[in-house]
Design an enzyme around this catalytic site. Structure first.
Site, mmCIF file in Angstrom:
data_model
loop_
_atom_site.group_PDB
_atom_site.id
_atom_site.type_symbol
_atom_site.label_atom_id
_atom_site.label_comp_id
_atom_site.label_asym_id
_atom_site.label_seq_id
_atom_site.Cartn_x
_atom_site.Cartn_y
_atom_site.Cartn_z
ATOM 1 N N GLU A 82 -13.263 19.859 -12.602
ATOM 2 C CA GLU A 82 -12.670 20.831 -11.601
ATOM 3 C C GLU A 82 -12.218 20.198 -10.390
ATOM 4 O O GLU A 82 -12.732 19.422 -9.638
ATOM 5 C CB GLU A 82 -14.372 21.479 -11.428
ATOM 6 C CG GLU A 82 -14.125 22.712 -10.733
ATOM 7 C CD GLU A 82 -15.304 23.793 -10.556
ATOM 8 O OE1 GLU A 82 -16.175 23.542 -11.588
ATOM 9 O OE2 GLU A 82 -15.835 24.373 -9.330
ATOM 10 N N LYS A 271 -25.403 26.096 -10.335
ATOM 11 C CA LYS A 271 -24.311 25.527 -11.010
ATOM 12 C C LYS A 271 -23.380 24.652 -9.931
ATOM 13 O O LYS A 271 -22.932 23.599 -10.476
ATOM 14 C CB LYS A 271 -23.414 26.755 -11.597
ATOM 15 C CG LYS A 271 -22.251 26.351 -12.437
ATOM 16 C CD LYS A 271 -20.868 26.041 -11.722
ATOM 17 C CE LYS A 271 -19.751 25.712 -12.934
ATOM 18 N NZ LYS A 271 -18.685 25.169 -11.980
ATOM 19 N N ASP A 287 -26.903 11.117 -19.966
ATOM 20 C CA ASP A 287 -27.021 12.415 -20.632
ATOM 21 C C ASP A 287 -27.306 13.687 -20.081
ATOM 22 O O ASP A 287 -28.075 13.877 -19.394
ATOM 23 C CB ASP A 287 -28.424 12.321 -21.595
ATOM 24 C CG ASP A 287 -28.648 13.212 -22.525
ATOM 25 O OD1 ASP A 287 -27.583 14.450 -22.474
ATOM 26 O OD2 ASP A 287 -29.482 13.238 -23.485
ATOM 27 N N HIS A 385 -9.923 26.500 -2.782
ATOM 28 C CA HIS A 385 -9.495 26.097 -4.181
ATOM 29 C C HIS A 385 -8.082 26.463 -4.652
ATOM 30 O O HIS A 385 -7.835 25.672 -5.607
ATOM 31 C CB HIS A 385 -10.526 27.007 -5.214
ATOM 32 C CG HIS A 385 -11.865 26.567 -5.449
ATOM 33 N ND1 HIS A 385 -12.615 27.322 -6.319
ATOM 34 C CD2 HIS A 385 -12.681 25.713 -4.662
ATOM 35 C CE1 HIS A 385 -13.806 26.556 -6.255
ATOM 36 N NE2 HIS A 385 -13.969 25.835 -5.362
HETATM 37 C C1 MEV Z 1 -17.951 26.864 -8.798
HETATM 38 O O1 MEV Z 1 -17.874 25.717 -9.750
HETATM 39 C C2 MEV Z 1 -19.488 26.543 -8.025
HETATM 40 C C3 MEV Z 1 -19.513 27.699 -7.043
HETATM 41 O O2 MEV Z 1 -19.615 29.091 -7.585
HETATM 42 C C4 MEV Z 1 -20.863 27.412 -6.518
HETATM 43 C C5 MEV Z 1 -21.730 28.581 -5.792
HETATM 44 O O3 MEV Z 1 -21.087 29.689 -5.861
HETATM 45 O O4 MEV Z 1 -22.606 28.336 -5.025
HETATM 46 C C6 MEV Z 1 -18.502 27.741 -6.050
#
Ligand code: MEV
Length: 432
Positions: A82, A271, A287, A385
């Site tokens: 990413e 995430k 792992d 991004h």
């Molecule tokens: C993207 O990989 C991760 C985000 O969605 C995390 C978040 O929303 O806090 C930007």
């Protein structure tokens, strides 16, 4: 002396970045070379690692800069596809270092092995008998791994639970708590559980069915905290829009409150944490599925899935952050010792214990969480991004060499980052 601040690192050609790493940490030419795919994990090693090997699969390896963890400068290897993750973590680590860096603590490296005891008669009486035999069961389990024992690990405790309701009715579950020191621990724990099973059957009169480690490693936790000075949070973006430190701080706290209260948001929030965590877990040959499983189960430990991190403010108005999560990683055994790049990654960080690595990984998770919340709470995630993402889209559309930057830049100007547009731009540039 190692420094994690290497100014202008991103502007250097890849080869020179490696030279700078060699200067910053004492890596040999061979160790540095192992970071290049062709010299890293070779076909021969891959063939020994999995069945039916046909090759290896590469991921970009970036270096997270600016990290100070427990007062120590650390260069962080991060394997991730990413685009914005390495940049985001490095930038946040820079903000955090002026507030003293990350402070990490870890619990003892204790894993849980589970044994499912079926067909018992009086479950309560059988449970009590197991507890009466605790000392001998622990002694038996303790002997399975002399090497772990030598380094101070071994069986620590035995817990007995009765699962009252299940699709097959009630049964007993025995938890073996095992200190695995610097190992991830799955092998030692699984072996110990298998070893104990016959004795447990004799004591309970039941049948031991599953004997396996639990990935909900809630007794092997890493906890990290940081504080970001208010002045570090203020910024003006490329459009000339200014955000005060208070605005950014409060925006981050509001964003965290959303994740604390809502599982849909908490999943995405966590995430973002795992973007940082997994990148280091993968780079060190650990792992990552185990870490993912443990993290999300821990986030739901109170019956409702919630944020793994907490954000607030201290008495001086500075932003404070904390992250606590299971961290079942090792630095001995498995891929950490077979994969040349994983070995070099551990050396780059200068970690001597799994616990130290756990604290570093959690720090990167918290930094990554901060990067996402700061962007979301201010100008939105897409602006930052966009440029990085545009490069990937340009490559996917077939751009190579100088064309990548040109196509990406054009898409950013147009605010249209799509593969079909990238293809059109490539064609028009080639026709020129
Ligand atoms: C993207 O990989 C991760 C985000 O969605 C995390 C978040 O929303 O806090 C930007």
């Amino acid at each position: 002396m190692v420094t994690s601040r290497i100014a202008g690192f991103y502007n250097l050609p890849l080869g020179e970045r490696l030279d700078r790493l060699a200067e910053a940490a004492e890596l040999s030419p061979e160790e540095l070379a192992s970071f290049r795919t062709l010299n890293g994990l070779g076909d021969e090693q891959a063939d020994h690692m999995v069945e039916n090997a046909v090759g290896t699969f590469g991921l970009p390896l970036g270096i997270g800069l600016n990290f100070v963890v427990n007062g120590r400068e650390v260069l962080i290897p991060m394997a991730i596809e990413e685009p914005s993750v390495v940049a985001g973590a490095s930038f946040m680590a820079k903000l955090v270092r002026s507030g003293g860096g990350f402070t990490a603590i870890t619990s003892a490296p204790e894993m849980i092995g589970q044994m499912q005891v079926l067909e018992g008669k009086d479950l309560m009486a059988a449970s009590l008998r197991l507890l009466e035999h605790k000392a001998e069961l622990l002694a038996e389990a303790d002997g399975v791994d002399p090497l772990l024992k030598k380094f101070g690990g071994g069986a620590r405790d035995l817990e007995v639970r009765i699962i009252e309701e299940s699709p097959i009715g009630p049964f007993i579950v025995v938890h073996l708590i095992y200190d695995v020191r610097d190992a991830m621990g799955a092998n030692a724990v699984n072996t110990a559980c298998e070893k104990l099973a016959p004795q447990i059957e004799r004591i309970t009169g039941g049948r031991v069915h599953l004997r396996i480690l639990s990935n909900l490693a809630d007794q092997r936790l890493a906890k990290v905290s940081c504080s970001v000075l208010l002045k570090e949070l203020a910024f003006t973006n490329a459009d000339g829009r200014t955000f005060t430190g208070e605005q950014v701080r409060d925006g981050i706290i509001e964003a965290w409150a959303f994740a604390a209260a809502d599982p849909y948001r908490a999943t995405t929030h966590n995430k973002g944490i795992m973007n940082g965590v997994d990148a280091v877990v993968i780079a060190t040959g650990n792992d990552w599925r185990a870490i993912e499983a443990g993290a999300h189960a821990y986030a739901a430990r109170d019956g409702r899935y919630t944020s793994l991190s907490t954000w607030g403010r201290d008495g001086d108005g500075n932003l404070t952050g904390e992250l606590e999560m299971p961290m079942a990683i090792g630095i001995v055994g498995g891929a950490t010792k077979v994969h040349p790049a994983a070995k070099a990654a551990l050396k780059l960080m200068g970690v001597k214990t799994a616990s130290e690595l756990a604290g570093i990984i959690a720090s990167v998770g918290l930094a990554q969480n901060l990067a996402a919340l700061r962007a979301l709470a201010t100008e939105g995630i897409q602006r930052g991004h966009m440029t990085l993402h545009a490069r990937q889209v340009a490559i996917a559309a077939g751009a190579t060499g100088d064309l990548i930057e040109k196509v990406a830049a054009q898409m950013v100007i147009e605010k249209v980052v799509r593969i079909d547009r990238a293809e059109e731009i490539i064609k028009s540039l080639k026709d020129m």
